[in-house]
Design an enzyme around this catalytic site. Structure first.
Site, PDB file in Angstrom:
ATOM      1  N   HIS A   1      87.111 -36.061  31.855  1.00  0.00           N
ATOM      2  CA  HIS A   1      87.367 -35.832  33.202  1.00  0.00           C
ATOM      3  C   HIS A   1      88.149 -36.967  33.800  1.00  0.00           C
ATOM      4  O   HIS A   1      87.689 -37.632  34.844  1.00  0.00           O
ATOM      5  CB  HIS A   1      86.259 -35.697  34.054  1.00  0.00           C
TER       6      HIS A   1
ATOM      7  N   GLU B   1      92.455 -32.982  32.636  1.00  0.00           N
ATOM      8  CA  GLU B   1      91.357 -33.322  31.796  1.00  0.00           C
ATOM      9  C   GLU B   1      91.590 -32.591  30.088  1.00  0.00           C
ATOM     10  O   GLU B   1      91.840 -31.263  30.127  1.00  0.00           O
ATOM     11  CB  GLU B   1      89.977 -32.699  32.249  1.00  0.00           C
TER      12      GLU B   1
END
Length: 275
Positions: free
Chosen positions: A128, A232
């Protein structure tokens, strides 16, 4: 230079040779349990977002990792000057909600099913990554054109990207599917291009909360959305299933290079086409 917290196995700082910070971390980030660190590179495992029955983004980012004393051999062809292997060992509470002991997740993106009960397990995964940008309105993402995506702001409905690049004027939360191994993030003001190289991670999530959503996030400053962008590397659409003895490997490599110009526009093609 790099800074890694054992809490979450979490990269919180990545600086270039000029000492410039390349990752975004919120000024309101909390660096202790039970809240995950807001920014850097959180590891979403064994679940991305709400794609399953566990807590959002899984539990790996909320646990204290340890340094692996006997890690697998590191690839000899790597250009990295330094490396570290971290291991996440499940607690009894983790095993109650995800009963798959032996799933070792290393910083080198290695998940192994070493269970002795003969049962497979499935998971989704994402790095992330929060990139630090000068101004989100001056940023564009190249490499995801014409691809299908799931829009998390519209109940994960499937669409096809129509633009020649992704630019930002409002909240975005999209999961791009079957993405290339290279993606470029161009920061016009800083004349910098981030290059995301990935293997074993077919999807790519693009997220920025924008102003209204940012104000609802306790550990994010009201105006900080302007200086961050999440792109991500992920495996979300199709969960990965491992039988006992099987191993999954994923790789994420990030680099930051000066942007070149072509007819007044940032030109990422040299970056995307280079080896």
């Amino acid at each position: 230079t790099l800074q890694v917290y054992l809490y979450g196995g979490h990269v919180t700082s990545w600086k270039n040779d000029h000492g410039e910070e390349l990752l975004f971390v919120s000024s309101k980030a909390v660096f202790k349990p039970p809240k995950p660190i807001r920014g850097g590179i959180p590891i979403c495992f064994p679940q991305f977002a709400s794609h399953g029955g566990l807590e959002s983004h899984g539990f790996a980012r909320n646990r204290v990792w340890s340094i692996e004393s006997d890690p697998p051999p590191f690839p000899t062809n790597s250009a990295s000057k330094a490396h570290v292997d971290l291991i996440l060992k499940p607690t009894e509470e983790d095993l109650k909600i995800w009963p798959h002991s032996g799933g070792d997740l290393l910083l080198t993106s290695r998940v192994r099913n070493t269970s002795t009960d003969g049962k497979p397990f499935s998971f989704t995964f994402a790095y992330h990554t929060y990139f630090a940008v000068s101004d989100i309105s001056e940023v564009r993402v190249e490499g995801l054109e014409t691809l299908d995506y799931l829009d998390n702001l519209q109940s994960k409905e499937r669409f096809t990207e129509q633009g020649d690049a992704i630019t930002f004027e409002s909240e975005i939360d999209k999961i791009y599917l079957s993405t290339p191994t290279k993606i470029a993030i161009l920061d016009h003001e800083k004349k910098r291009t981030f290059v995301v190289r990935k293997d074993g991670l077919p999807d790519a999530v693009v997220w920025n909360p924008w102003d209204k959503r940012a104000k609802a996030i306790a550990d994010l400053g009201d105006e900080e959305y302007k200086h961050m962008l999440c792109v991500e590397a992920a495996a979300v659409e199709k969960p990965i299933t491992l039988k006992p003895g099987e191993e999954w490997k994923g790789r994420l490599e990030l680099s930051a290079v000066p942007s070149s110009y072509c007819s007044g526009q940032l030109d990422p093609q040299k970056v995307l086409q280079s080896s």
